[in-house]
Scaffold this motif. Structure first.
Motif, short mmCIF file in Angstrom:
data_model
loop_
_atom_site.label_atom_id
_atom_site.label_comp_id
_atom_site.label_asym_id
_atom_site.label_seq_id
_atom_site.Cartn_x
_atom_site.Cartn_y
_atom_site.Cartn_z
N SER A 27 -1.12 -7.65 -3.97
CA SER A 27 -1.23 -6.66 -3.45
C SER A 27 -0.25 -5.55 -3.67
CB SER A 27 -1.06 -7.05 -1.95
OG SER A 27 -1.22 -6.01 -0.89
N GLY A 28 -0.60 -3.97 -3.30
CA GLY A 28 0.06 -3.13 -3.40
C GLY A 28 0.03 -2.32 -5.04
N GLY A 65 -1.41 -1.27 0.01
CA GLY A 65 -1.26 -2.73 0.14
C GLY A 65 -2.10 -2.95 1.60
N THR A 81 -2.72 -6.99 2.20
CA THR A 81 -2.20 -7.69 3.05
C THR A 81 -3.23 -8.40 4.17
OG1 THR A 81 -0.53 -6.01 3.04
CG2 THR A 81 -0.40 -7.22 5.09
N THR A 117 3.63 -9.04 -3.81
CA THR A 117 3.09 -7.67 -3.42
C THR A 117 4.32 -6.86 -4.50
OG1 THR A 117 3.39 -5.99 -1.63
CG2 THR A 117 4.70 -8.07 -1.47
N PRO A 173 4.66 -7.00 4.71
CA PRO A 173 3.89 -8.20 4.60
C PRO A 173 3.41 -9.01 5.74
CG PRO A 173 5.95 -8.50 3.86
CD PRO A 173 5.85 -7.03 4.24
N ARG A 204 8.29 -10.59 -3.67
CA ARG A 204 8.18 -9.01 -4.11
C ARG A 204 8.56 -8.89 -5.48
NH1 ARG A 204 8.85 -6.59 1.16
NH2 ARG A 204 9.39 -8.22 2.81
N ALA A 256 -4.20 -5.91 -5.99
CA ALA A 256 -3.27 -4.98 -6.25
C ALA A 256 -3.74 -3.74 -7.14
CB ALA A 256 -2.01 -5.44 -7.08
#
Ligand code: C5P
Length: 223
Positions: A15-16, A34, A38, A55, A62, A70, A94
Motif C-alpha cells: 500500500s501507499g 494508501g 489500508t 506500506t 495503518p 514500513r 501500492a
C-alpha cells in the motif's frame, strides 16, 4: 451456511506510495494516500486472515490488527514482500514508483554546483515478480491498475503482462476525485471477464474485494 472466511490464511498487502531519494533530503513521490490498500488489509483481517501490511510513506495510518512493515523505496518494498512470503493471498495496492534515481547523492545537493543531471533507472516490478513465481506462488495474486484512459483495455493488457489472477482497475482522472478521495469506482477484471462495481467508499470496495477473495479461495479448496 456461513460466508467463507480466511482463517488460517496469510494475506500480504502492499500500500501507499514509494519515495525514491534524490539526495538525503529530497525525493520523487506520487499522490497515493494508501487509503484503499489500508482498507483492504483491514477487511482481510476482519475475515480472519493473518495480514502482513507492507506500506510506503502513506498519509493514511495503518490499520489495527495486521503486522505493519514500513518501507520507503520500491527496492525496500520488494525485499519486504519477498521476506514476508509465503502467503496465500497477495494484493498489490501500492503505487510503486516505476523509476528511481540511479545516481542519488549521498550528501545534500548544492545550488551552486550547477544544474544536476538526474539519471533514472527502472524499479523492479514487484507484482510481476511475485505473480511469475514458479515455486511458492500465492494462490491468488491481485494487482491494481490506476488509469486515466481506456481503463478496461489497459487493465486486460496488464492482467496478461503481469501474470496476476485479478486486476482491480480504476479511473484516476482528476475529475473522478478518486486519487486522494474517500470513494472508489472499480472494475474487477479476471480471466472470466470484467465486472463494474458501483462507486462506493474505499472501505465498502475493500469489503467486497475481501469477500470475493474468500469465495474464490473456498472454491479452490473445495475442488
Ligand atoms: O504497471 P503499473 O504500475 O500500472 O501496475 C500497477 C500494479 O503493479 C499495481 O498493483 C502495483 O502495486 C504493481 N506494481 C508493483 N511494482 C512496480 C510497479 C507496479 O508491484 N514496480
Amino acid at each position: 451456511f456461513a460466508a467463507p472466511r480466511l482463517r488460517g490464511l496469510h494475506a500480504l498487502v502492499t500500500s501507499g506510495p514509494t519515495h525514491e531519494p534524490i539526495d538525503p533530503v529530497r525525493y520523487i513521490a506520487n499522490r497515493s494516500s494508501g487509503a484503499q490498500g489500508t482498507a483492504i488489509a483491514a477487511a482481510l483481517h476482519r475475515l480472519g486472515a493473518r495480514v502482513t501490511f507492507v506500506t510506503g510513506p502513506a498519509t493514511t495510518p495503518p490499520p489495527p490488527g495486521p503486522a505493519v512493515i514500513r518501507v520507503e523505496t520500491a527496492a525496500e518494498m520488494h525485499a519486504a514482500v519477498k521476506a514476508a512470503l509465503p502467503a496465500d493471498i497477495a494484493v498489490f495496492a501500492a503505487a510503486v514508483a516505476d523509476w528511481r534515481i540511479a545516481n542519488a547523492a549521498s550528501s545534500k545537493m548544492k545550488k551552486g554546483a550547477g544544474r544536476p543531471e538526474l539519471s533514472l533507472t527502472q524499479n523492479p516490478d514487484i507484482l510481476a515478480d511475485i505473480a511469475g513465481m514458479t515455486e511458492g506462488r500465492p494462490s491468488l495474486v491481485v494487482g491494481f491498475a490506476a488509469e486515466t484512459d481506456d481503463v478496461l483495455a489497459n487493465a486486460r493488457a496488464k492482467l496478461a503482462r503481469k501474470g496476476c489472477d485479478w486486476i482491480v482497475a480504476n479511473d484516476v482522472s482528476p475529475a473522478t476525485g478518486i486519487m486522494g478521495g474517500a470513494e472508489n469506482a472499480v472494475t474487477l477484471v479476471t480471466s472470466d471477464g470484467a465486472e463494474d462495481w458501483p462507486r462506493a467508499s474505499k472501505e465498502a470496495v475493500a469489503d467486497r474485494l475481501a469477500h470475493r477473495i474468500a469465495e474464490a479461495l473456498a472454491r479452490d479448496t473445495a475442488r
